[in-house]
Design a protein around this motif. Structure first.
Motif, PDB file in Angstrom:
ATOM      1  N   GLY A  30      34.486  30.272 -22.231  1.00  0.00           N
ATOM      2  CA  GLY A  30      33.480  30.208 -23.276  1.00  0.00           C
ATOM      3  C   GLY A  30      34.060  30.584 -24.622  1.00  0.00           C
ATOM      4  N   GLN A  31      33.358  31.456 -25.321  1.00  0.00           N
ATOM      5  CA  GLN A  31      33.847  31.955 -26.603  1.00  0.00           C
ATOM      6  C   GLN A  31      34.319  33.406 -26.496  1.00  0.00           C
ATOM      7  OE1 GLN A  31      31.604  30.332 -30.192  1.00  0.00           O
ATOM      8  NE2 GLN A  31      29.993  30.217 -28.637  1.00  0.00           N
ATOM      9  N   THR A  66      25.935  19.463 -22.208  1.00  0.00           N
ATOM     10  CA  THR A  66      25.310  20.605 -22.884  1.00  0.00           C
ATOM     11  C   THR A  66      26.267  21.795 -22.929  1.00  0.00           C
ATOM     12  OG1 THR A  66      23.113  19.892 -22.163  1.00  0.00           O
ATOM     13  CG2 THR A  66      23.333  22.168 -22.887  1.00  0.00           C
ATOM     14  N   CYS A  67      27.047  21.984 -21.883  1.00  0.00           N
ATOM     15  CA  CYS A  67      28.046  23.062 -21.883  1.00  0.00           C
ATOM     16  C   CYS A  67      29.022  22.887 -23.042  1.00  0.00           C
ATOM     17  CB  CYS A  67      28.802  23.088 -20.559  1.00  0.00           C
ATOM     18  SG  CYS A  67      27.847  23.734 -19.174  1.00  0.00           S
ATOM     19  N   GLU A  98      28.420  21.317 -25.847  1.00  0.00           N
ATOM     20  CA  GLU A  98      27.675  21.581 -27.082  1.00  0.00           C
ATOM     21  C   GLU A  98      27.447  23.074 -27.300  1.00  0.00           C
ATOM     22  OE1 GLU A  98      24.067  19.429 -26.635  1.00  0.00           O
ATOM     23  OE2 GLU A  98      25.038  17.458 -26.620  1.00  0.00           O
ATOM     24  N   ARG A  99      27.139  23.799 -26.205  1.00  0.00           N
ATOM     25  CA  ARG A  99      26.816  25.227 -26.320  1.00  0.00           C
ATOM     26  C   ARG A  99      28.050  26.125 -26.166  1.00  0.00           C
ATOM     27  NH1 ARG A  99      21.036  25.982 -25.198  1.00  0.00           N
ATOM     28  NH2 ARG A  99      21.468  28.216 -25.063  1.00  0.00           N
ATOM     29  N   LYS A 100      29.213  25.497 -25.975  1.00  0.00           N
ATOM     30  CA  LYS A 100      30.482  26.223 -25.845  1.00  0.00           C
ATOM     31  C   LYS A 100      30.477  27.185 -24.660  1.00  0.00           C
ATOM     32  CE  LYS A 100      31.900  25.844 -30.700  1.00  0.00           C
ATOM     33  NZ  LYS A 100      30.888  24.829 -31.066  1.00  0.00           N
ATOM     34  N   ALA A 101      29.918  26.720 -23.556  1.00  0.00           N
ATOM     35  CA  ALA A 101      29.945  27.471 -22.298  1.00  0.00           C
ATOM     36  C   ALA A 101      30.938  26.810 -21.349  1.00  0.00           C
ATOM     37  CB  ALA A 101      28.556  27.495 -21.662  1.00  0.00           C
ATOM     38  N   ASP A 121      21.838  32.644 -24.077  1.00  0.00           N
ATOM     39  CA  ASP A 121      23.208  32.175 -24.280  1.00  0.00           C
ATOM     40  C   ASP A 121      24.085  32.646 -23.125  1.00  0.00           C
ATOM     41  OD1 ASP A 121      22.755  30.930 -26.785  1.00  0.00           O
ATOM     42  OD2 ASP A 121      22.702  32.906 -27.736  1.00  0.00           O
ATOM     43  N   TRP A 122      24.973  31.757 -22.714  1.00  0.00           N
ATOM     44  CA  TRP A 122      25.808  32.012 -21.548  1.00  0.00           C
ATOM     45  C   TRP A 122      27.272  31.729 -21.876  1.00  0.00           C
ATOM     46  CZ3 TRP A 122      23.048  34.292 -17.873  1.00  0.00           C
ATOM     47  CH2 TRP A 122      21.666  34.090 -17.881  1.00  0.00           C
ATOM     48  N   ASP A 123      28.141  32.421 -21.132  1.00  0.00           N
ATOM     49  CA  ASP A 123      29.575  32.249 -21.341  1.00  0.00           C
ATOM     50  C   ASP A 123      30.196  31.268 -20.351  1.00  0.00           C
ATOM     51  OD1 ASP A 123      29.803  34.409 -23.371  1.00  0.00           O
ATOM     52  OD2 ASP A 123      29.208  35.671 -21.667  1.00  0.00           O
ATOM     53  N   PHE A 161      19.713  27.562 -19.805  1.00  0.00           N
ATOM     54  CA  PHE A 161      20.046  27.360 -21.216  1.00  0.00           C
ATOM     55  C   PHE A 161      18.843  27.645 -22.119  1.00  0.00           C
ATOM     56  CE2 PHE A 161      23.906  24.596 -20.347  1.00  0.00           C
ATOM     57  CZ  PHE A 161      24.785  25.409 -21.041  1.00  0.00           C
TER      58      PHE A 161
END
Length: 340
Positions: free
Chosen positions: A12-13, A225-226, A228-231, A201-203, A197
């Motif tokens: 993730g981030q 979506t992962c 897009e959401r950086k998961a 927010d998830w890693d 989602f």
């Protein structure tokens, strides 16, 4: 001393990085077949020696057995290691014989109690640390929340515990306090992850069997979506319960004829390029940018050596494009050089 160098990918981030190959702890706890304790520990040690840095376990695996065994093998080798476990099941001691209703052979004498509440998650986390004999884990997953495990109606009260009973709040607090570095869900169905989602927010998510060489049902909207959401996604069950590694089971049951026919078609393409089917299956999930790691579950050092052999197999780009051209990959599947 590591005998090979694995690529590492970011989770993730977060600041966590994991080797693209990991080790799953379910089979070590006697999933479907008994595994002697020393053999399980030796398998984890062998993975360490090979250079693997990501290990996954859970209270459910052998009802505590996996966490004990993985903890024994990793406890003195924590530097640079990334360890994940799970919450959602508490273990209640039982006396005498009982039907535990799982695939585990000779589990520890406990009965599972599902609890997705704030207090349940906090207690589960502390219990896991004690079983592991450690003061921390890096990744904490919510285990088997969803209709696939509990049924549509049965899942509703657990979802309420998770969303309104403080389960998600507990995960956030653990992450914000530094007790864990990443949070997510570990499941066999991608649909519940789309619901997650909407909660927060998830890693990282651990998804078993839904993004494999045989099945790309999670490609959209979940994996997109992962991105897009950086998961990140850990792809567990890369062999779809064995059907992609010479077995006869798919999703923990005998494979239906339509699945067998598709596997034979995929295997024919692999043979044309002199690539073992399990090698292609093991390496396939990492072609997607959301996937940071693939987690197989060997039962012994010898099985791990076989997996490492598949991992080291060079796969021509033309194999992937041929699978795409023959309609054996879902449209839009990322492959080297483009998409299916």
């Amino acid at each position: 001393m590591a005998s090979r160098t694995f690529e590492k990918r970011r989770v993730g981030q977060t600041d966590l990085e994991v080797t693209t190959l990991g080790l799953g702890g379910a089979t070590l706890a006697g999933s479907w077949k008994p595994v002697p304790a020393e053999q399980a520990r030796a398998t984890v040690r062998h993975a360490l020696e090979a250079g693997i840095t990501y290990f996954d376990t859970a209270p459910h695996y052998g009802f505590g057995r996996s966490e004990h065994l993985v903890g024994d093998a990793l406890r003195d080798h924590r530097a640079g290691m990334v360890l994940s476990t799970k919450v959602g099941r508490l273990m209640k001691p039982v006396r005498g014989p009982y039907d535990h209703g799982t695939e585990f052979v000779d589990p520890f004498p406990f009965q599972r109690v599902y609890d997705y509440s704030y207090d349940g998650f906090m207690r589960s986390f502390e219990d896991s640390l004690q079983r592991l004999g450690m003061n921390s884990v890096e990744i904490l997953y919510v285990h088997d929340l969803g209709a696939g495990t509990h049924g549509v109606e049965g899942n509703k009260p657990y979802w309420e515990q998770f969303t309104k009973g403080g389960g998600y709040k507990a995960l956030r607090e653990l992450r914000e306090s530094g007790a864990v570095q990443a949070i997510g869900l570990g499941v066999n169905e991608w649909q519940v992850l789309m619901d997650a989602f909407a909660v927060g927010d998830w890693d990282v998510f651990m998804l078993a069997g839904r993004y494999t060489l045989l099945e790309q049902t999670s490609l959209t909207p979940f994996l997109s979506t992962c991105v897009e959401r950086k998961a990140s996604v850990v792809a567990a069950g890369p062999f779809n319960s064995g059907i992609l590694a010479g077995g006869e089971t798919f999703n923990y049951a005998k494979a239906p004829e339509a699945v067998v026919t598709r596997v034979r078609a995929i295997e024919a393409v692999c043979k044309a390029f002199n690539v073992p089917l399990p090698a292609a299956a093991l390496q396939f999930p990492l072609t997607h940018p959301a996937v940071c790691n693939v987690v197989p579950g060997p039962r012994s050092p010898e099985e791990l050596d076989g997996i490492l052999g598949w991992w080291d197999t060079k796969i021509p780009t033309a194999l992937w494009t041929t699978l795409a051209d023959e309609g054996l990959l879902a449209p839009g599947t990322p492959i080297p050089g483009g998409t299916a």
